[in-house]
Write a protein that holds these residues in place. Structure first.
Motif, mmCIF file in Angstrom:
data_model
loop_
_atom_site.group_PDB
_atom_site.id
_atom_site.type_symbol
_atom_site.label_atom_id
_atom_site.label_comp_id
_atom_site.label_asym_id
_atom_site.label_seq_id
_atom_site.Cartn_x
_atom_site.Cartn_y
_atom_site.Cartn_z
ATOM 1 N N ALA A 35 -55.931 8.913 30.977
ATOM 2 C CA ALA A 35 -55.129 8.996 32.325
ATOM 3 C C ALA A 35 -53.617 9.137 32.504
ATOM 4 O O ALA A 35 -53.240 9.677 33.348
ATOM 5 N N PHE A 36 -53.125 8.305 31.578
ATOM 6 C CA PHE A 36 -51.658 8.504 31.525
ATOM 7 C C PHE A 36 -51.397 8.238 30.024
ATOM 8 O O PHE A 36 -51.829 7.532 29.404
ATOM 9 N N PHE A 37 -50.274 9.170 29.553
ATOM 10 C CA PHE A 37 -49.769 8.994 28.290
ATOM 11 C C PHE A 37 -48.211 8.951 28.188
ATOM 12 O O PHE A 37 -47.726 9.959 28.734
ATOM 13 N N ARG A 38 -47.529 8.064 27.381
ATOM 14 C CA ARG A 38 -46.249 7.981 27.460
ATOM 15 C C ARG A 38 -45.850 7.994 26.138
ATOM 16 O O ARG A 38 -46.364 7.223 25.087
ATOM 17 N N ASN A 39 -45.099 9.159 25.464
ATOM 18 C CA ASN A 39 -44.623 9.189 24.370
ATOM 19 C C ASN A 39 -43.834 8.322 23.815
ATOM 20 O O ASN A 39 -42.839 7.676 24.596
ATOM 21 N N ASP A 40 -43.458 7.968 22.486
ATOM 22 C CA ASP A 40 -42.645 6.877 22.031
ATOM 23 C C ASP A 40 -41.349 7.363 21.806
ATOM 24 O O ASP A 40 -41.067 8.533 21.142
ATOM 25 N N THR A 41 -40.363 6.894 22.425
ATOM 26 C CA THR A 41 -39.163 7.361 22.460
ATOM 27 C C THR A 41 -38.075 6.449 21.735
ATOM 28 O O THR A 41 -36.721 6.498 22.043
ATOM 29 N N THR A 42 -38.746 5.156 21.373
ATOM 30 C CA THR A 42 -37.721 4.036 20.929
ATOM 31 C C THR A 42 -37.486 4.434 19.669
ATOM 32 O O THR A 42 -38.464 4.640 18.667
ATOM 33 N N ARG A 43 -36.148 4.436 19.316
ATOM 34 C CA ARG A 43 -35.759 4.478 17.776
ATOM 35 C C ARG A 43 -35.940 3.341 17.113
ATOM 36 O O ARG A 43 -35.707 2.063 17.666
ATOM 37 N N PRO A 44 -36.184 3.518 15.705
ATOM 38 C CA PRO A 44 -36.443 2.173 15.144
ATOM 39 C C PRO A 44 -34.938 1.708 14.885
ATOM 40 O O PRO A 44 -34.064 2.122 14.582
ATOM 41 N N GLU A 45 -35.075 0.276 14.918
ATOM 42 C CA GLU A 45 -33.764 -0.535 14.699
ATOM 43 C C GLU A 45 -33.742 -1.680 13.748
ATOM 44 O O GLU A 45 -35.002 -2.352 13.626
ATOM 45 N N LEU A 46 -33.012 -1.796 12.907
ATOM 46 C CA LEU A 46 -32.958 -2.748 11.600
ATOM 47 C C LEU A 46 -33.063 -4.238 12.411
ATOM 48 O O LEU A 46 -31.845 -4.319 12.961
ATOM 49 N N ASP A 47 -33.825 -5.132 12.070
ATOM 50 C CA ASP A 47 -33.583 -6.359 12.118
ATOM 51 C C ASP A 47 -32.748 -7.197 11.360
ATOM 52 O O ASP A 47 -31.806 -7.616 11.849
ATOM 53 N N TYR A 48 -33.339 -7.212 10.120
ATOM 54 C CA TYR A 48 -32.345 -7.841 8.776
ATOM 55 C C TYR A 48 -32.837 -7.126 7.740
ATOM 56 O O TYR A 48 -33.680 -6.373 7.580
ATOM 57 N N PHE A 49 -31.877 -7.322 6.703
ATOM 58 C CA PHE A 49 -32.133 -7.114 5.438
ATOM 59 C C PHE A 49 -31.984 -8.031 4.439
ATOM 60 O O PHE A 49 -31.363 -9.032 4.457
#
Length: 145
Positions: free
Chosen positions: A20-34
């Motif tokens: 009924a509704f679809f929203r594409n992923d537009t969130t860029r991956p972000e580093l939390d920690y390393f």
């Protein structure tokens, strides 16, 4: 059955229902920690807030630095290669090339928490929907260990 004991009604592929509704992923991956482990075999582990595509990792777009603002060539080292663990996950594990380990030690990068910073370009990797990573820029958004 579902968790309440109700029967499940199968929907065959030829009877599939449209969304009924679809929203594409537009969130860029972000580093939390390393994490950087300089013991043999040396590894660099990058931890993200979302699953990333391990096959998209370009290790050469990742640099380790001795400080936030690496102003001299001796303050940072761009990785030359490495083996990326074959797993799409929030964790990217890279086994470092021995040459990179020797250069990092020679430049005193990664010897302590205060001499371990990371920067990367937006071309370093992508998420499952091909969104590029949020870059970490030298002297602007470089991340400490």
């Amino acid at each position: 059955e579902d968790m309440n004991g109700n029967g499940i009604i199968e929907i065959l592929s030829f009877d599939a229902l449209p969304t009924a509704f679809f929203r594409n992923d537009t969130t860029r991956p972000e580093l939390d920690y390393f994490e950087l482990d300089m013991d043999s075999p040396a590894t660099l582990t990058l931890v993200f807030f979302e699953t990333v595509d391990y096959q998209s990792v370009d290790v050469r777009k990742i640099s380790l630095q001795s400080k936030f603002n690496a102003t001299f060539d001796t303050d940072s080292h761009s990785l030359t290669g490495g083996e990326v663990a074959a797993l799409d996950s929030t964790h990217v594990i890279i086994q470092l090339e021995q040459l990179d380990v020797h250069v990092l030690k020679y430049l005193y990068i990664g010897l302590t928490n205060s001499t371990t910073w990371l920067s990367l370009t937006e071309n370093a990797l992508r998420d499952q929907n091909t969104q590029p990573v949020v870059p970490l820029l030298n002297g602007v958004t470089a991340k400490p260990v």
